[in-house]
Scaffold this active site. Sequence first.
Site, PDB file in Angstrom:
ATOM      1  N   GLY A   1       0.589  -1.229   0.039  1.00 54.08           N
ATOM      2  CA  GLY A   1      -0.166   0.237   0.003  1.00 54.08           C
ATOM      3  C   GLY A   1       0.818   1.036  -0.069  1.00 54.08           C
TER       4      GLY A   1
ATOM      5  N   ASP B   1      -0.604  -5.181  -6.038  1.00 52.78           N
ATOM      6  CA  ASP B   1      -1.857  -4.494  -6.249  1.00 52.78           C
ATOM      7  C   ASP B   1      -1.802  -2.840  -6.961  1.00 52.78           C
ATOM      8  OD1 ASP B   1      -1.798  -4.874  -3.937  1.00 52.78           O
ATOM      9  OD2 ASP B   1      -3.502  -4.040  -3.584  1.00 52.78           O
TER      10      ASP B   1
END
Length: 478
Positions: free
Chosen positions: A145, A176
């Site tokens: 993140g 991601d």
Amino acid sequence: MAQHSRAFGSSAAHKVSEDALSAKPLPEDQPDDVVFQSQYGLRSVILNRPKKLNSLNGSMIRKIVPRLIEWEKSSLANIVLLKGAGEKALCAGGDVVALAEQNLESESGWKRSSNYFAFEYQLDHYIATYQKPYVAIMDGITMGGGVGLSVHAPLRIATEKTVFAMPETTIGFFPDVGASFFLPRMNGSVGTYLALTSERLTGANVFYSGIATHYLHSTSLPDLEARLAELRFGDHEPLSQRLATINRTIEEFSTGLPYDQPMQISGETRTAIDRCFSGNTVDEIIGALQQERGATEEWARKQLTTLYKRSPTAVHVTLEQMRLGGKWDIAQAFMREHQIAKKFMQHHDFNEGVMSLLRHKKQPMWEPESLDAIPKNEDVAAPFLEFDESEALELYTNETYTEYPFRALGVPTEKEIKAVISSSACTPKELIRAVVMSRNGRQGIKEIVEEILERKTTLSAKGNLEWRKDDAIAASRL
């Protein structure tokens, strides 16, 4: 699928959706997990969970979104700076333990976890298309993140304390936060290698690889911030010009690259990465690693050991993601990642990987249990990569692009070097000088270009550079 076709920066009327404007803190949010500071024209976002290595959660995102929107509109905000509190991390990733616990609480827990990823990706896309100069200081651990909050910034500063990784396959997940976009666009098969193995890059190597645009010693950061606060821009000065000024300012504080830290991904290892990780199936990559001999044989054995420890499902999904992501624009990358994340929130391996490794400190029991347990004809990745247009994630803006708009602020790529060689005859000395000048003499550029030339080029009878014609992998990736 929702259309996001307008070119980045094509309109001064940068519309932000009502969904973003309505983002409000919840009662359970922590009051000081993000700190905002203003110093003249500098606006700072400080991730403030140092005991948790500034791991990202919904409470933090709900504070960051409205503040970024406010600053983007403000004529008093010249530069937005992202950094982390404490000395250990910018952000070590999302708070995945909380997500796994949430998934296991009830049958509907995965839906709330999916909502977190939607919120995170909306923020990351907003940062990737932000209309004000955005500078990320990747001081300390920058993973998962934390990468999403920093890697899409046009200016990214690594220090001697930076540790970069995308460790998702380790915990039964996939890379991601826009990794579908930035990893396939790295040189050759480096992005695939980093995605599948979760390999870490440290210090100056985060700069050499192109993850960061600059390298500074951490002791220079306070002085840099003070100088950035003093910068002024004309009202009609375009974003590109403002970034160019900031770019030159950052380089004023460089104190040289560490002499005792060689380029981590270079030479024979770098060539082996292209040779082994260019395959389109996991079996091809495994087979190529098994065939390595000589100087890279030990390296290859290490990669095999690593891949067999990772979630087999995550490895298969991630490889397919890397092959498809190079064709997605930045908006598509986040929309598609959101649907992949939703499926992982309902899959055994994410909860198992997170709880086993991070909570119980033991090797996870994957399902299927190993790469060898997957039948040769079974397409494990296909269900994860299916995309439902009716459930496409709505992003905060309709901005998009197929290549980062300010790539020239970063380090030179193999694609760039090849284009220069193809367009005009030049000697190594002439090419190095031209590329270094294109980066205003920035430290480290010469070394990066020299490493590329050594691997990828030969000399003609006249002493001019020629791209290696026998380099089939390079040709297919450029």
